[in-house]
Design an enzyme around this catalytic site. Structure first.
Site, PDB file in Angstrom:
ATOM      1  N   PHE A 108       0.853  -1.193   0.000  1.00 57.54           N
ATOM      2  CA  PHE A 108       0.000   0.000   0.000  1.00 57.54           C
ATOM      3  C   PHE A 108       0.880   1.231   0.000  1.00 57.54           C
ATOM      4  O   PHE A 108       1.759   1.378   0.846  1.00 57.54           O
ATOM      5  CB  PHE A 108      -0.942   0.037   1.207  1.00 57.54           C
ATOM      6  CG  PHE A 108      -1.862   1.231   1.176  1.00 57.54           C
ATOM      7  CD1 PHE A 108      -3.004   1.229   0.375  1.00 57.54           C
ATOM      8  CD2 PHE A 108      -1.572   2.379   1.901  1.00 57.54           C
ATOM      9  CE1 PHE A 108      -3.840   2.344   0.313  1.00 57.54           C
ATOM     10  CE2 PHE A 108      -2.396   3.502   1.840  1.00 57.54           C
ATOM     11  CZ  PHE A 108      -3.535   3.478   1.051  1.00 57.54           C
ATOM     12  N   ASP A 111       9.349   2.583   1.849  1.00 56.53           N
ATOM     13  CA  ASP A 111       8.157   3.329   2.251  1.00 56.53           C
ATOM     14  C   ASP A 111       7.954   3.089   3.748  1.00 56.53           C
ATOM     15  O   ASP A 111       7.443   2.056   4.159  1.00 56.53           O
ATOM     16  CB  ASP A 111       6.936   2.876   1.435  1.00 56.53           C
ATOM     17  CG  ASP A 111       5.658   3.604   1.865  1.00 56.53           C
ATOM     18  OD1 ASP A 111       5.705   4.355   2.859  1.00 56.53           O
ATOM     19  OD2 ASP A 111       4.613   3.403   1.204  1.00 56.53           O
ATOM     20  N   LYS A 166       2.907   9.893   8.287  1.00 56.80           N
ATOM     21  CA  LYS A 166       1.973   9.692   9.403  1.00 56.80           C
ATOM     22  C   LYS A 166       2.328  10.370  10.739  1.00 56.80           C
ATOM     23  O   LYS A 166       1.742  11.358  11.098  1.00 56.80           O
ATOM     24  CB  LYS A 166       1.710   8.201   9.577  1.00 56.80           C
ATOM     25  CG  LYS A 166       0.887   7.654   8.387  1.00 56.80           C
ATOM     26  CD  LYS A 166       0.310   6.299   8.631  1.00 56.80           C
ATOM     27  CE  LYS A 166      -0.827   5.990   7.669  1.00 56.80           C
ATOM     28  NZ  LYS A 166      -0.461   5.302   6.438  1.00 56.80           N
TER      29      LYS A 166
HETATM   30  C1  PLP Z   1      -0.770   5.480   4.983  1.00 56.13           C
HETATM   31  C2  PLP Z   1       0.250   5.008   4.028  1.00 56.13           C
HETATM   32  C3  PLP Z   1       0.489   5.683   2.809  1.00 56.13           C
HETATM   33  C4  PLP Z   1      -0.345   6.845   2.353  1.00 56.13           C
HETATM   34  O1  PLP Z   1      -0.291   7.951   3.195  1.00 56.13           O
HETATM   35  P1  PLP Z   1      -1.386   9.110   3.076  1.00 56.13           P
HETATM   36  O2  PLP Z   1      -0.939  10.138   4.073  1.00 56.13           O
HETATM   37  O3  PLP Z   1      -2.721   8.512   3.420  1.00 56.13           O
HETATM   38  O4  PLP Z   1      -1.351   9.615   1.686  1.00 56.13           O
HETATM   39  C5  PLP Z   1       1.520   5.220   2.007  1.00 56.13           C
HETATM   40  N1  PLP Z   1       2.273   4.160   2.367  1.00 56.13           N
HETATM   41  C6  PLP Z   1       2.074   3.494   3.522  1.00 56.13           C
HETATM   42  C7  PLP Z   1       2.949   2.341   3.872  1.00 56.13           C
HETATM   43  C8  PLP Z   1       1.035   3.884   4.374  1.00 56.13           C
HETATM   44  O5  PLP Z   1       0.812   3.190   5.497  1.00 56.13           O
END
Ligand code: PLP
Length: 389
Positions: free
Chosen positions: A128, A215, A244
Site C-alpha cells: 500500500f 516506504d 503519518k
Molecule cells: C498510509 C500510508 C500511505 C499513504 O499515506 P497518506 O498520508 O494517506 O497519503 C503510504 N504508504 C504506507 C505504507 C502507508 O501506510
C-alpha cells in the site's frame, strides 16, 4: 454521516471530542483506549502538552510564507531527518502519498538521465502506497485500483519477501530503475519479512544499479522500536518516505534521499504550496526531539515485546487464530474468519482497533502507552478473539 460529505469512508457512528495520551472521550463522555492512533499518526498520544504548546506558539507567530522564501524551521527539520535516516536532502509535502509521488518522480528522472525511456519500478504484491494516481498504481491491491484505470504505467509486481522473484526480474528486465517496498507491510496485515531480506534486496540493487526506496510511512518514527524499520537491518536505502507520525497529527509527508537520488531534482521540477510550512515543520521538529529525549523507540520496543508475548501466550492455542505478527507496536493478529465486526465490538468495550484485509486485527497504539493500558488492550482483544472462537 452527512450527505454533504463525499462518500469515501464509512465511519463508525462515534465522534470523539477530546483526547489525552492514549485516551479518547466521545460526545457522551464515554472513555476509550486508542489502539489505532488515527492510523499510526498520533504516536505521542493526544493533546500532548509540548506539541499543543509549539503549535500555538508558532500559529501566533507565523503559519505560512510558501517555498518562494527560506523557511528556517523546514531547514532545521530536514537536517534532523537527514541525520536520523543517513540521507542528504529532504522534500516536504503534506501526506504519505505525496512523499511517494516525489520518490517515484526522482527514480523516473534518474532513469531518463540514464537514457531509459520507460523506467520501471519493482513493487510488491499486497503493498500500500496511497491513493493518488501514481501511488495507487504502485499499490498491490485491485480494490484500491479498480475503476480508476488507466493506471500509471511502469510498475513491475513481485511477491513480497521473495528474493528469487526479484533476481528473476533482474535477469529479464532492462528498464528497472528501482525497487520500492514497505520494510514491514502495513495494510497487507502487518507482514514482517524474513531477517536479511532488505540486505539481499540492497545487494541486488547495487549489482544492477537500481535505487532502493523504503516506504516507511507507517513503519517509521519509532513505531517498530527503531527510528525506521529498515534500521533493524544493516541497509541504507537511496530514498525513504515518511509521513503519518511526523507531526503527530498535522499533515506532513517527506521524501528523504541520498547520493544521486538526492541530486535528481532541480528548481521548477517539483513542489508543493503548503509543503514544509513553518507551523508543521516546527511541530515536526518538536516531535523528533521528544521521540529522542523520551526514548520513544525503546518504549515501543518494550511495550511491543510485552504485547506480542501476551498475545502469543493467551491466543496461540485458540483455534481461530492463524498467526500473530509484529515488531514493536505494529501488531497484527490474523484470524481464520472475517473479523470486520470486531471493530464495533471493541468500541463497545472501550477500545479502538482496526481490521485490515478483512481478517487481520491491526494494532497501532500510541507509542507512549503504559503497561496498564497495554494490558487492557491485550485483555479486550483476547476476549473478543476467544468469543469468536
Ligand atoms: C498510509 C500510508 C500511505 C499513504 O499515506 P497518506 O498520508 O494517506 O497519503 C503510504 N504508504 C504506507 C505504507 C502507508 O501506510
Amino acid at each position: 454521516m452527512s450527505p454533504h460529505l463525499m462518500n469515501t469512508y464509512a465511519p463508525a457512528p462515534v465522534a470523539f471530542v477530546r483526547g489525552e495520551g492514549a485516551w479518547l472521550w466521545d460526545e457522551d463522555g464515554k472513555r476509550y483506549l486508542d489502539a489505532i492512533s488515527g492510523l499510526g499518526v498520533c504516536a505521542l498520544g493526544h493533546a500532548h502538552p509540548a506539541i499543543a504548546d509549539v503549535i500555538s506558539k508558532q500559529a501566533s507567530t507565523l503559519i505560512h510564507t510558501g517555498n518562494l522564501f527560506r523557511i528556517p524551521w523546514q531547514e532545521k527539520l530536514a537536517e534532523k531527518l537527514a541525520g536520523i535516516t543517513q540521507t542528504e536532502r529532504v522534500f516536504f509535502g503534506n501526506s504519505g502519498a505525496e512523499a511517494i509521488e516525489c520518490a517515484l518522480k526522482i527514480v523516473r528522472a534518474i532513469g531518463h538521465e540514464k537514457g531509459i525511456d520507460n523506467p520501471g519500478v519493482i513493487v510488491m504484491e499486497h503493498s500500500f502506497h496511497g491513493r493518488t494516481m501514481a501511488a495507487l498504481s504502485a499499490t498491490g491491491s485491485r480494490k484500491v485500483q479498480a475503476g480508476f484505470e488507466p493506471l500509471v504505467s511502469g510498475f513491475i509486481r513481485a511477491p513480497f519477501n521473495d528474493v528469487e522473484a526479484i533476481e528473476t526480474i533482474s535477469e529479464h528486465s532492462h528498464d528497472v530503475t528501482a525497487i520500492m517496498l514497505e520494510p514491514i507491510q502495513g495494510e497487507a496485515g502487518i507482514r514482517v519479512p524474513d531477517p536479511g531480506y532488505l540486505e539481499k534486496l540492497r545487494s541486488i540493487c547495487d549489482e544492477n544499479g537500481w535505487m532502493l526506496i523504503v516506504d516507511e510511512i507507517q513503519s517509521g518514527l519509532c513505531r517498530t522500536g527503531r527510528w525506521y524499520a529498515h534500521q533493524h537491518e544493516d541497509v541504507l536505502p537511496d530514498i525513504l518516505t515518511t509521513a503519518k507520525a511526523l507531526a503527530n497529527g498535522l499533515p506532513i509527508g517527506a521524501c528523504a534521499a541520498r547520493g544521486a537520488a538526492a541530486e535528481a531534482l532541480s528548481p521548477g521540477r517539483h513542489g508543493s504550496t503548503f509543503g514544509g510550512n513553518p507551523l508543521v515543520s516546527r511541530t515536526a521538529c518538536t516531535v523528533l526531539d521528544l521521540m529522542r529525549s523520551e526514548d520513544i523507540a525503546g518504549r515501543a520496543r518494550q511495550s511491543g515485546d510485552f504485547m506480542l508475548d501476551a498475545f502469543r501466550n493467551r491466543l496461540d492455542s485458540t483455534p481461530v487464530v492463524r498467526e500473530i505478527r509484529g515488531k514493536g507496536l505494529m501488531i497484527g493478529i490474523e484470524l481464520d474468519a472475517e473479523a470486520n465486526h470486531l471493530k464495533k465490538a471493541a468500541l463497545e468495550k472501550g477500545v479502538l482497533l482496526n481490521i485490515t484485509r478483512d481478517t487481520v486485527i491491526r494494532l497501532l497504539p500510541p507509542l507512549i502507552i503504559d503497561r496498564e493500558q497495554a494490558e487492557q488492550i491485550v485483555d479486550v482483544v483476547c476476549s473478543l478473539v476467544e468469543e469468536l472462537a
